[in-house]
Design a protein around this motif. Structure first.
Motif, short mmCIF file in Angstrom:
data_model
loop_
_atom_site.label_atom_id
_atom_site.label_comp_id
_atom_site.label_asym_id
_atom_site.label_seq_id
_atom_site.Cartn_x
_atom_site.Cartn_y
_atom_site.Cartn_z
N MET A 281 36.17 -58.51 59.32
CA MET A 281 36.53 -58.46 57.91
C MET A 281 37.89 -57.67 57.71
O MET A 281 38.72 -57.63 56.85
N LEU A 282 37.63 -56.29 57.99
CA LEU A 282 38.73 -55.21 58.10
C LEU A 282 39.91 -55.78 58.62
O LEU A 282 41.18 -55.64 58.06
N PHE A 283 40.06 -56.42 59.75
CA PHE A 283 41.50 -56.75 60.37
C PHE A 283 41.78 -57.96 59.62
O PHE A 283 43.10 -58.29 59.62
N ALA A 284 40.96 -58.77 59.24
CA ALA A 284 41.36 -60.24 58.73
C ALA A 284 42.09 -59.75 57.27
O ALA A 284 43.13 -60.28 56.91
N SER A 285 41.31 -58.55 56.49
CA SER A 285 41.88 -58.43 55.22
C SER A 285 43.17 -57.73 55.41
O SER A 285 43.91 -57.76 54.51
N ALA A 286 43.28 -56.88 56.44
CA ALA A 286 44.43 -56.33 56.74
C ALA A 286 45.82 -57.15 56.68
O ALA A 286 46.77 -56.94 56.26
N GLU A 287 45.50 -58.19 57.41
CA GLU A 287 46.41 -59.34 57.66
C GLU A 287 46.73 -60.34 56.48
O GLU A 287 47.91 -60.44 56.12
N ARG A 288 45.61 -60.55 55.89
CA ARG A 288 45.87 -61.53 54.59
C ARG A 288 46.45 -60.72 53.36
O ARG A 288 46.94 -61.36 52.54
N HIS A 289 46.02 -59.57 53.16
CA HIS A 289 46.31 -58.67 52.11
C HIS A 289 47.42 -57.78 52.31
O HIS A 289 47.89 -56.66 51.57
#
Length: 514
Positions: free
Chosen positions: A1-9
């Motif tokens: 979640m952390l790494f995906a959110s950093a990329e997405r947002h």
């Protein structure tokens, strides 16, 4: 979640505090910095790491670092005294404590020092100043020590964390008076609060003022974790003050504001309500107290909040089990806690553990993906809480209507709620009975206009001893968290007991209210 959110947002603000903004793209590096330092300190996957601090940016980054290290997060209530915190540190076998130095005039490291368990290897204090004498490291030194571990090693550790691995131990008291560590896993937490994001309609760019404390599931999981799932901005709020909150809404364009009913009542009564721009407010989630339907209507009409909802959960189910649809009528939102979230069952059961008919009251039992893995190092208490068919027995009394909405009517547990904090009489009684003048004590919850409920200590004094209410309250305030301290004291010649010599608290309540 952390790494995906950093990329997405990337490009959006993840955390904002005192005018300093942290971009989503920078969160992984900050979390990995904490992860590297924990690894350098010898923390292994599955080890426990505690955080004892008020809501702040460092809390979120530290927690994410703990998770990246594969460690289990142990949040500690900021209102606890040194002995109370040490008990949780010892029983969780926490190896590292990340903590606040000073908060509201309290020196936390000094308060813990006389009680520090031998199992606690390292105490790290947030902030850039040199560590106080009662701590081991300041934050900058701690982070600097992480240079001994490469970023690649830290990323490998983070990548090894799976959905069934424990994410946290949230300690909650039981009727025995000893707090118990509720074991929750990463996957079940993310799944439940993705449901929450969808239900309240949280959007990227929403600005979420988090008043509920991070050491509680409402401030942690329904708070900053929910923000990261949705791409919203976390605005930590450390000390509740209705006037300050009112000012922040307009000045910082707050769009999401969960809180107790008293928060919204104070806003509605504010003398400058008509001239203050609250148009940014979009989402409110409330609960923990009886809610008049007219309050829901006034929040929608006078405060202009489009999404107003209520929910029900407890730590043992990750904090979320049922939720109202924001489109439900005001009487449904105010009078019920809504329907079960996806893949969750709610059953109202009799004393014989059999389901009762629709509309009948019984114990609220839950079953589903989000039910805890058990109490840490306490299989006996786990077996008492979760039966052979997987039902979590909540100890709360309620009923289901024909539409499946849950109404909570009472508690099996002798618990009362002070300003959103669960208070367990057995725990408070165990503390008060240590007073040398007290022969017997029973604690009950009584109604309070501001807090919802507060504690009332019913006391029998030892022969020849004298004690007044204010002296006992002052004595208790030095020894236990503020919300546990009784606000009222009543003195009795003897407490009413039944044939089993157990105190009949119903009779005590009648006597106090008489």
């Amino acid at each position: 979640m952390l790494f995906a959110s950093a990329e997405r947002h990337a490009g959006r603000v993840a955390i904002e505090q005192e005018g300093v903004a942290i971009d989503y793209r920078d969160l992984p590096d900050l979390a990995l910095g904490v992860c590297r330092s924990l690894m350098a300190a010898g923390v292994q996957a599955g080890d426990r790491v505690a955080i004892w601090a008020p809501n702040c940016r460092d809390w979120v980054i530290a927690a994410l670092g703990v998770h990246c290290a594969g460690a289990v997060l142990v949040p500690i209530n900021t209102r606890m005294k040194g002995a109370e915190a040490a008990d949780i540190l010892q029983r969780s076998e926490a190896r590292v404590l990340l903590m606040q130095g000073q908060f509201l005039g309290v020196d936390y490291p000094a308060m813990l020092q006389p009680w520090r368990p031998a199992s606690l290897e390292q105490v790290v204090v947030f902030g850039a100043a040199p560590a106080p004498a009662a701590a081991d490291l300041d934050w900058l030194t701690f982070i600097g020590n992480g240079a001994a571990v490469s970023e690649t090693q830290a990323r490998q550790r983070a990548a090894g964390v799976g959905p069934r691995d424990l994410s946290d131990l949230l300690f909650t008291s039981g009727t025995t008076g000893k707090p118990k560590g509720v074991m929750s896993a990463h996957g079940q937490t993310l799944r439940a609060f993705n449901e929450y994001v969808k239900a309240i309609g949280l959007l990227p760019g929403d600005r979420y003022l988090i008043i509920n404390p991070f050491f509680h599931a409402f401030g942690y999981k329904a708070g900053w974790l929910t923000c990261l799932l949705a791409g919203a901005t976390i605005l930590p709020h450390a000390v509740f003050d209705a006037e300050v909150v009112f000012q922040r809404i307009a000045a910082e364009r707050i769009s999401v504001l969960p809180g107790p009913p008293t928060l919204y009542l104070s806003m509605l009564a504010h003398p400058r309500l008509a001239e203050t721009d609250l148009s940014s407010l979009r989402i409110a989630v409330t609960g923990s107290s009886t809610i008049p339907p007219v309050l829901i209507e006034r929040m929608r009409v006078e405060l202009g909040i489009r999404v107003v909802t209520t929910a029900y959960g407890l730590t043992e189910c990750g904090g979320l089990a049922t939720m109202c649809n924001p489109d439900d009528p005001a009487d449904v939102v105010a009078g019920t806690s809504g329907r079960a979230i996806d893949d969750t069952e709610v059953s109202i059961r009799s004393a014989l553990n059999q389901p009762v008919a629709t509309g009948e009251s019984g114990e609220i039992c839950l079953r589903g993906f989000h039910v805890m893995r058990g109490y840490f190092n306490d299989p006996e208490a786990t077996a008492q809480a979760i039966d052979a068919d997987g039902w979590l027995h909540t100890g709360d009394i309620g009923n289901l209507d024909a539409a499946g909405n849950l109404q909570i009517t009472d508690r099996l547990k002798d618990m009362f709620i002070v300003g959103g904090f669960n208070c367990y009489p057995a725990e408070i009684e165990a503390g008060l009975i240590q007073h040398p003048a007290i022969a017997q004590v029973a604690v009950i919850g009584v109604a309070d206009e501001r807090m919802g409920e507060v504690g009332c200590a019913c006391v029998v004094l030892r022969q020849g001893q004298q004690l007044d209410a204010s002296a006992l309250i002052a004595w208790a305030r030095e020894r236990m968290a503020n919300y546990k301290v009784p606000r009222h004291v009543r003195f009795f010649q003897a407490l009413p007991v039944n044939a089993s010599n157990k105190v009949v608290k119903g009779e005590l309540r009648d006597a106090v209210h008489a």
